[in-house]
Design a protein around this motif. Sequence first.
Motif, short mmCIF file in Angstrom:
data_model
loop_
_atom_site.label_atom_id
_atom_site.label_comp_id
_atom_site.label_asym_id
_atom_site.label_seq_id
_atom_site.Cartn_x
_atom_site.Cartn_y
_atom_site.Cartn_z
N ALA A 174 0.86 -1.26 -0.06
CA ALA A 174 0.14 -0.08 0.10
C ALA A 174 0.88 1.30 0.04
O ALA A 174 2.06 1.12 0.34
CB ALA A 174 -0.76 0.17 1.22
N PHE A 175 0.23 2.03 -0.47
CA PHE A 175 0.91 3.66 -0.54
C PHE A 175 0.50 4.39 0.50
O PHE A 175 -0.40 4.19 1.27
CB PHE A 175 0.64 4.26 -1.79
N VAL A 176 1.52 5.47 0.99
CA VAL A 176 1.12 6.35 2.18
C VAL A 176 1.10 7.80 1.48
O VAL A 176 1.85 8.22 0.93
CB VAL A 176 2.56 6.38 2.96
N ALA A 177 0.37 8.37 2.04
CA ALA A 177 0.25 10.03 1.87
C ALA A 177 -0.53 10.63 3.14
O ALA A 177 -1.54 10.61 3.48
CB ALA A 177 -0.74 10.25 0.95
N ALA A 220 10.07 11.60 2.37
CA ALA A 220 11.36 11.51 1.68
C ALA A 220 11.95 10.06 2.02
O ALA A 220 12.83 9.53 1.35
CB ALA A 220 12.19 12.45 1.71
N SER A 221 11.86 9.68 3.11
CA SER A 221 12.76 8.46 3.90
C SER A 221 11.95 7.24 3.59
O SER A 221 12.54 6.06 4.01
CB SER A 221 12.92 8.77 5.22
N ILE A 222 10.71 7.08 3.04
CA ILE A 222 9.93 5.85 2.90
C ILE A 222 9.80 5.61 1.55
O ILE A 222 9.79 6.60 0.55
CB ILE A 222 8.45 6.13 3.56
N PRO A 223 9.77 4.20 1.26
CA PRO A 223 9.75 3.59 -0.13
C PRO A 223 8.41 3.84 -0.82
O PRO A 223 8.27 4.01 -1.94
CB PRO A 223 10.25 2.39 -0.14
N ASN A 224 7.36 3.93 -0.07
CA ASN A 224 5.92 3.59 -0.63
C ASN A 224 5.14 5.10 -0.60
O ASN A 224 4.04 5.00 -0.23
CB ASN A 224 5.10 2.63 0.18
N PHE A 225 5.94 6.28 -0.62
CA PHE A 225 5.40 7.44 -0.63
C PHE A 225 4.51 7.62 -1.92
O PHE A 225 5.01 7.13 -2.84
CB PHE A 225 6.46 8.30 -0.58
N LEU A 226 3.43 8.22 -1.65
CA LEU A 226 2.63 8.31 -2.74
C LEU A 226 2.58 10.06 -3.24
O LEU A 226 2.99 10.43 -4.37
CB LEU A 226 1.22 8.08 -2.78
N ILE A 227 1.92 10.92 -2.38
CA ILE A 227 1.92 12.18 -2.70
C ILE A 227 1.70 13.13 -1.04
O ILE A 227 1.13 12.31 -0.34
CB ILE A 227 0.47 12.57 -3.52
#
Length: 376
Positions: A281-284, A302-309
């Motif tokens: 899953a993505f994170v916003a 900036a530090s997480i691989p699953n950033f979305l917006i």
Amino acid sequence: MKITDVKTFIVGNPWKNWVFVKVYTDEGLTGLGEATGLTAKPAEAEIHELKRFVIGEDPRHPERIWQKMYKRVFLGIRVAMNAIEIACWDILGKSLGVPLWQLLGGKHRPRLRVYANGWYKGPRDPGFFAEAAARVKAMGYTALKFDPFGTAYRFLDAEEEKRSLALVRAVREAVGDDVDILIEGHDRFSVSTAIRIGKQLEEFRPMWFETPVMSTDIAATVEVARAINVPVAVGERYHRLSQFMELLSHRVVDIVQPETLRIGGISGARKAAALAEAAEAFVALHQAQSPLNTAINAHIHASIPNFLIQECFDDFLEPWAHEIMHGVPRVRDGYLEPSDAPGLGVELDEEEMARHPYDEDYFIRLFEEGWETRRR
């Protein structure tokens, strides 16, 4: 290094008073955190209640300090705890001379895509929404979020439903297909209403339909997510990691929105992001506070691989919002970059903050006519 004091500052933002915390140390370093919520005075009082547990502690151990407060309040989670934890991370970064994003493992990307919020302060009229959305696009934003549903609560009558969808259509036509639109539900609908609305939103291809039903009702959220062909985003009300674990176990919601100030500060937000990563899953991260939280969330994202917006109100706040603090990254062409300065990279201007005092009438009046203006 030891914590010697914890102080609070309230700034009167017209639709939500902002609450800041400043942690002081015997070596002269200070750290900033934020405890802004829908009410200000309770958060301020909580900080002063909890500071007895952190004075004398070494702030360079932020998660240990958070755990101490967690146990002292009988396994409760308070925004005050999270604000103090954030301030301790700020001090840790300053003590080592490195930005927060570096402490968290480094950057996955040099800049972060942003969506605009708070841009539609006016009448619920398609013409106004279209013009305002076009201005946001002209500013360089590639995504924008809005709540078109007015005073709706649980149900919508036929006329209001038609009006709400007309606003969505106007925005989509104004920005074209190359800009993402994100639809905010503010937890307002019943399951059946949310499904009916969600199906009608499909033609506009929104990036997501946010909190269409009471978001703490995970069964209801899952029911809606399974029934519509629009991604559902949720998570700002969650204050325990177990809630994200339960939500993600259904494998139907794959955009989560932890609230850094609610889920456990920087450490809690990172843990929620890790749970989301395990479920693909993505994170916003949710954000409806001051520009300080823009800086905080930028470091985490900036530090997480699953950033979305990343959500951002900053360009649509009061003109003085950037005068009360220095070092917050600004949105450029729809993106922002986290600060490279030590810690959070932000300092408060206490003299300027004093010009904008707390006001007991500063609330966002959701579900009341004209709440979109974000004025009393």
